[in-house]
Scaffold this motif. Structure first.
Motif, PDB file in Angstrom:
ATOM      1  N   ALA A   1       0.833  -1.212   0.000  1.00  0.00           N
ATOM      2  CA  ALA A   1       0.000   0.000   0.000  1.00  0.00           C
ATOM      3  C   ALA A   1       0.862   1.255   0.000  1.00  0.00           C
ATOM      4  N   CYS A   2       1.955   1.218   0.746  1.00  0.00           N
ATOM      5  CA  CYS A   2       2.840   2.382   0.812  1.00  0.00           C
ATOM      6  C   CYS A   2       3.551   2.605  -0.523  1.00  0.00           C
ATOM      7  N   ILE A   3       4.020   1.532  -1.134  1.00  0.00           N
ATOM      8  CA  ILE A   3       4.669   1.670  -2.444  1.00  0.00           C
ATOM      9  C   ILE A   3       3.689   2.235  -3.460  1.00  0.00           C
ATOM     10  N   ASP A   4       2.466   1.679  -3.507  1.00  0.00           N
ATOM     11  CA  ASP A   4       1.449   2.188  -4.435  1.00  0.00           C
ATOM     12  C   ASP A   4       1.180   3.672  -4.193  1.00  0.00           C
ATOM     13  N   ALA A   5       1.037   4.046  -2.919  1.00  0.00           N
ATOM     14  CA  ALA A   5       0.754   5.449  -2.588  1.00  0.00           C
ATOM     15  C   ALA A   5       1.932   6.348  -2.949  1.00  0.00           C
ATOM     16  N   CYS A   6       3.152   5.873  -2.698  1.00  0.00           N
ATOM     17  CA  CYS A   6       4.341   6.665  -3.043  1.00  0.00           C
ATOM     18  C   CYS A   6       4.431   6.902  -4.546  1.00  0.00           C
ATOM     19  N   LEU A   7       4.199   5.846  -5.322  1.00  0.00           N
ATOM     20  CA  LEU A   7       4.273   5.994  -6.778  1.00  0.00           C
ATOM     21  C   LEU A   7       3.169   6.914  -7.301  1.00  0.00           C
ATOM     22  N   GLY A   8       1.970   6.775  -6.758  1.00  0.00           N
ATOM     23  CA  GLY A   8       0.869   7.654  -7.168  1.00  0.00           C
ATOM     24  C   GLY A   8       1.126   9.097  -6.789  1.00  0.00           C
ATOM     25  N   CYS A   9       1.661   9.296  -5.610  1.00  0.00           N
ATOM     26  CA  CYS A   9       1.962  10.647  -5.145  1.00  0.00           C
ATOM     27  C   CYS A   9       3.060  11.280  -5.992  1.00  0.00           C
ATOM     28  N   ALA A  10       4.088  10.491  -6.275  1.00  0.00           N
ATOM     29  CA  ALA A  10       5.179  11.015  -7.106  1.00  0.00           C
ATOM     30  C   ALA A  10       4.644  11.476  -8.460  1.00  0.00           C
ATOM     31  N   GLN A  11       3.784  10.669  -9.062  1.00  0.00           N
ATOM     32  CA  GLN A  11       3.228  11.032 -10.365  1.00  0.00           C
ATOM     33  C   GLN A  11       2.369  12.291 -10.264  1.00  0.00           C
ATOM     34  N   ALA A  12       1.511  12.351  -9.256  1.00  0.00           N
ATOM     35  CA  ALA A  12       0.648  13.530  -9.084  1.00  0.00           C
ATOM     36  C   ALA A  12       1.477  14.783  -8.840  1.00  0.00           C
ATOM     37  N   CYS A  13       2.544  14.654  -8.062  1.00  0.00           N
ATOM     38  CA  CYS A  13       3.381  15.816  -7.774  1.00  0.00           C
ATOM     39  C   CYS A  13       4.196  16.254  -8.986  1.00  0.00           C
ATOM     40  N   LEU A  14       4.719  15.294  -9.738  1.00  0.00           N
ATOM     41  CA  LEU A  14       5.474  15.654 -10.949  1.00  0.00           C
ATOM     42  C   LEU A  14       4.579  16.335 -11.971  1.00  0.00           C
ATOM     43  N   THR A  15       3.388  15.786 -12.152  1.00  0.00           N
ATOM     44  CA  THR A  15       2.437  16.390 -13.087  1.00  0.00           C
ATOM     45  C   THR A  15       1.972  17.746 -12.569  1.00  0.00           C
ATOM     46  N   GLY A  16       1.747  17.834 -11.262  1.00  0.00           N
ATOM     47  CA  GLY A  16       1.325  19.098 -10.662  1.00  0.00           C
ATOM     48  C   GLY A  16       2.372  20.184 -10.824  1.00  0.00           C
ATOM     49  N   ALA A  17       3.632  19.829 -10.598  1.00  0.00           N
ATOM     50  CA  ALA A  17       4.707  20.808 -10.750  1.00  0.00           C
ATOM     51  C   ALA A  17       4.797  21.284 -12.197  1.00  0.00           C
ATOM     52  N   ASP A  18       4.643  20.350 -13.124  1.00  0.00           N
ATOM     53  CA  ASP A  18       4.679  20.720 -14.540  1.00  0.00           C
ATOM     54  C   ASP A  18       3.498  21.624 -14.889  1.00  0.00           C
ATOM     55  N   ALA A  19       2.330  21.324 -14.326  1.00  0.00           N
ATOM     56  CA  ALA A  19       1.152  22.153 -14.576  1.00  0.00           C
ATOM     57  C   ALA A  19       1.341  23.552 -13.990  1.00  0.00           C
ATOM     58  N   CYS A  20       1.989  23.644 -12.847  1.00  0.00           N
ATOM     59  CA  CYS A  20       2.261  24.951 -12.238  1.00  0.00           C
ATOM     60  C   CYS A  20       3.083  25.840 -13.171  1.00  0.00           C
ATOM     61  N   LEU A  21       3.965  25.210 -13.951  1.00  0.00           N
ATOM     62  CA  LEU A  21       4.786  25.966 -14.902  1.00  0.00           C
ATOM     63  C   LEU A  21       3.943  26.659 -15.972  1.00  0.00           C
ATOM     64  N   GLU A  22       2.760  26.147 -16.200  1.00  0.00           N
ATOM     65  CA  GLU A  22       1.891  26.696 -17.244  1.00  0.00           C
ATOM     66  C   GLU A  22       0.942  27.774 -16.722  1.00  0.00           C
ATOM     67  N   GLU A  23       0.930  27.994 -15.431  1.00  0.00           N
ATOM     68  CA  GLU A  23       0.041  29.005 -14.854  1.00  0.00           C
ATOM     69  C   GLU A  23       0.492  30.410 -15.270  1.00  0.00           C
ATOM     70  N   ALA A  24      -0.479  31.279 -15.469  1.00  0.00           N
ATOM     71  CA  ALA A  24      -0.200  32.636 -15.934  1.00  0.00           C
ATOM     72  C   ALA A  24       0.682  33.407 -14.942  1.00  0.00           C
ATOM     73  N   ARG A  25       0.420  33.248 -13.659  1.00  0.00           N
ATOM     74  CA  ARG A  25       1.211  33.955 -12.641  1.00  0.00           C
ATOM     75  C   ARG A  25       2.105  32.941 -11.935  1.00  0.00           C
ATOM     76  N   ILE A  26       3.073  32.468 -12.663  1.00  0.00           N
ATOM     77  CA  ILE A  26       3.945  31.390 -12.206  1.00  0.00           C
ATOM     78  C   ILE A  26       4.618  31.699 -10.875  1.00  0.00           C
ATOM     79  N   GLU A  27       4.875  32.964 -10.608  1.00  0.00           N
ATOM     80  CA  GLU A  27       5.555  33.326  -9.356  1.00  0.00           C
ATOM     81  C   GLU A  27       4.740  32.917  -8.130  1.00  0.00           C
TER      82      GLU A  27
END
Length: 136
Positions: free
Chosen positions: A27-53
């Motif tokens: 369960a921990c491995i599954d959660a870690c992998l899911g979290c890593a993916q959500a965070c990587l995608t989230g960080a990339d999405a943040c780069l596309e925000e109009a007010r990136i700062e």
């Protein structure tokens, strides 16, 4: 049963690992992998925000959380490795990184990518806490 859980059951060290621990590890491995993916995608999405700062702290927290989650999943995948103090410390560090990332992302939850990352961090932090309890 997830592929992670199935692979842990197939591991030659599985009989030496208590069933409750295997379930908590999976369960921990599954959660870690899911979290890593959500965070990587989230960080990339943040780069596309109009007010990136406004998202700079969020991106850094998500990237750090993803790195820690991936390292934790990798170490936990080595079922033959006992729950040493350093493994427990890594799981605790992952729990803390998830809590910190969730806290940083929370103010941005109106942006769905931040909400998804915060939710994944919550799930991962809980899975880490449950694994630590299983180790006791």
């Amino acid at each position: 049963m997830t592929d992670v859980h199935r692979s842990l059951l197939a591991h030659p060290a599985a009989p030496e690992t208590p069933a409750g621990n295997r379930t908590a590890v999976a369960a921990c491995i599954d959660a870690c992998l899911g979290c890593a993916q959500a965070c990587l995608t989230g960080a990339d999405a943040c780069l596309e925000e109009a007010r990136i700062e406004l998202f700079r702290t969020c991106m850094r927290a998500e990237q750090s959380c993803a790195d820690i989650c991936l390292a934790t999943a990798r170490v936990l995948s080595r079922l033959g490795t006992p729950a040493t103090a350093s493994v427990r410390d890594l799981v605790e560090a992952c729990r803390k990184a998830c809590a910190e990332c969730q806290e940083v992302c929370a103010p941005h939850e109106a942006h769905e990518h931040c909400a998804i990352a915060a939710q994944a961090c919550s799930r991962c932090g809980q899975a880490c806490a449950e694994l630590l309890l299983a180790y006791d």
